[in-house]
Design a protein around this motif. Structure first.
Motif, PDB file in Angstrom:
ATOM      1  N   PRO A  96       0.834  -1.212   0.000  1.00 16.77           N
ATOM      2  CA  PRO A  96       0.000   0.000   0.000  1.00 16.77           C
ATOM      3  C   PRO A  96       0.865   1.257   0.000  1.00 16.77           C
ATOM      4  O   PRO A  96       1.893   1.325   0.680  1.00 16.77           O
ATOM      5  CB  PRO A  96      -0.810  -0.117   1.289  1.00 16.77           C
ATOM      6  N   ASN A  97       0.454   2.218  -0.797  1.00 16.58           N
ATOM      7  CA  ASN A  97       1.120   3.521  -0.863  1.00 16.58           C
ATOM      8  C   ASN A  97       2.584   3.444  -1.259  1.00 16.58           C
ATOM      9  O   ASN A  97       3.366   4.329  -0.927  1.00 16.58           O
ATOM     10  CB  ASN A  97       0.991   4.272   0.473  1.00 16.58           C
ATOM     11  N   LEU A  98       2.963   2.384  -1.942  1.00 17.27           N
ATOM     12  CA  LEU A  98       4.338   2.236  -2.418  1.00 17.27           C
ATOM     13  C   LEU A  98       4.315   1.917  -3.905  1.00 17.27           C
ATOM     14  O   LEU A  98       3.423   1.216  -4.383  1.00 17.27           O
ATOM     15  CB  LEU A  98       5.051   1.082  -1.710  1.00 17.27           C
ATOM     16  N   PHE A  99       5.301   2.415  -4.605  1.00 23.35           N
ATOM     17  CA  PHE A  99       5.464   1.995  -5.989  1.00 23.35           C
ATOM     18  C   PHE A  99       6.537   0.922  -5.991  1.00 23.35           C
ATOM     19  O   PHE A  99       7.663   1.155  -5.552  1.00 23.35           O
ATOM     20  CB  PHE A  99       5.888   3.148  -6.905  1.00 23.35           C
ATOM     21  N   VAL A 100       6.164  -0.264  -6.420  1.00 18.60           N
ATOM     22  CA  VAL A 100       7.136  -1.348  -6.560  1.00 18.60           C
ATOM     23  C   VAL A 100       6.987  -1.942  -7.949  1.00 18.60           C
ATOM     24  O   VAL A 100       5.912  -1.884  -8.560  1.00 18.60           O
ATOM     25  CB  VAL A 100       6.960  -2.451  -5.486  1.00 18.60           C
ATOM     26  N   ASP A 101       8.045  -2.492  -8.432  1.00 19.46           N
ATOM     27  CA  ASP A 101       8.022  -3.124  -9.748  1.00 19.46           C
ATOM     28  C   ASP A 101       7.086  -4.327  -9.711  1.00 19.46           C
ATOM     29  O   ASP A 101       7.084  -5.079  -8.726  1.00 19.46           O
ATOM     30  CB  ASP A 101       9.453  -3.562 -10.104  1.00 19.46           C
ATOM     31  N   PRO A 102       6.294  -4.529 -10.749  1.00 19.53           N
ATOM     32  CA  PRO A 102       5.379  -5.677 -10.789  1.00 19.53           C
ATOM     33  C   PRO A 102       6.072  -7.028 -10.628  1.00 19.53           C
ATOM     34  O   PRO A 102       5.431  -8.008 -10.239  1.00 19.53           O
ATOM     35  CB  PRO A 102       4.719  -5.566 -12.163  1.00 19.53           C
ATOM     36  N   SER A 103       7.364  -7.078 -10.886  1.00 20.20           N
ATOM     37  CA  SER A 103       8.080  -8.345 -10.703  1.00 20.20           C
ATOM     38  C   SER A 103       8.051  -8.795  -9.243  1.00 20.20           C
ATOM     39  O   SER A 103       8.168  -9.989  -8.964  1.00 20.20           O
ATOM     40  CB  SER A 103       9.520  -8.228 -11.191  1.00 20.20           C
TER      41      SER A 103
END
Length: 147
Positions: A96-103
């Protein structure tokens, strides 16, 4: 296949909140508390039993080691058993509220499937709908009290 039984933790189980609650219980009561009066909700599928309020996955009487992100993915899929859960929904739930790579989702899904031995010996719990998301397809039984 039997009827689909749904469960939903009252407050939407959140791994970090659960860890904070446990820490607060220990600080207030001086030890880890368990309610002897109210058993936690148990979600059973195949040889596994998930105790979502304790963030614990068991196979028989043995603990199945599972990272917190993979555990959160499993809980999200079980809450919506039989339904497609989009990759976007899983990403928002687990990070939540984080941008992470879909990998990161792919890596944690692989860890979850490995822990469940999904796809081996005729077992199938999770299916991928390419480009869309995942669906929990195993038969699910919910017991206990979710208070």
């Amino acid at each position: 296949m039997g009827d689909v039984i749904r469960f939903a933790p009252k407050s939407g189980l959140n791994v970090s909140q659960a860890a904070q609650r446990q820490g607060m219980d220990e600080a207030i009561f001086g030890k880890q508390t368990e309610s002897a009066d109210v058993p936690p909700t148990k979600v059973s599928f195949g040889p596994f039993c998930l105790l979502p309020t304790r963030l614990l996955l068991l196979e028989g009487d043995k603990v199945v080691p599972l990272g917190s992100r993979a555990m959160e993915i499993l809980i999200a899929l079980l809450e919506r058993s039989g339904e497609l859960v989009s990759k976007q929904d899983l990403m928002a739930r687990v990070w939540p509220n984080l941008f992470v790579d879909p990998s990161n989702l792919t890596i944690n899904m692989s860890a979850l499937r490995r822990a469940l031995r999904d796809g081996r010996d005729g077992r199938r719990f999770i299916v991928n709908i390419p480009g869309r998301g995942y669906r929990f397809v195993g038969s699910v039984d919910v017991s206990g009290d979710d208070n």
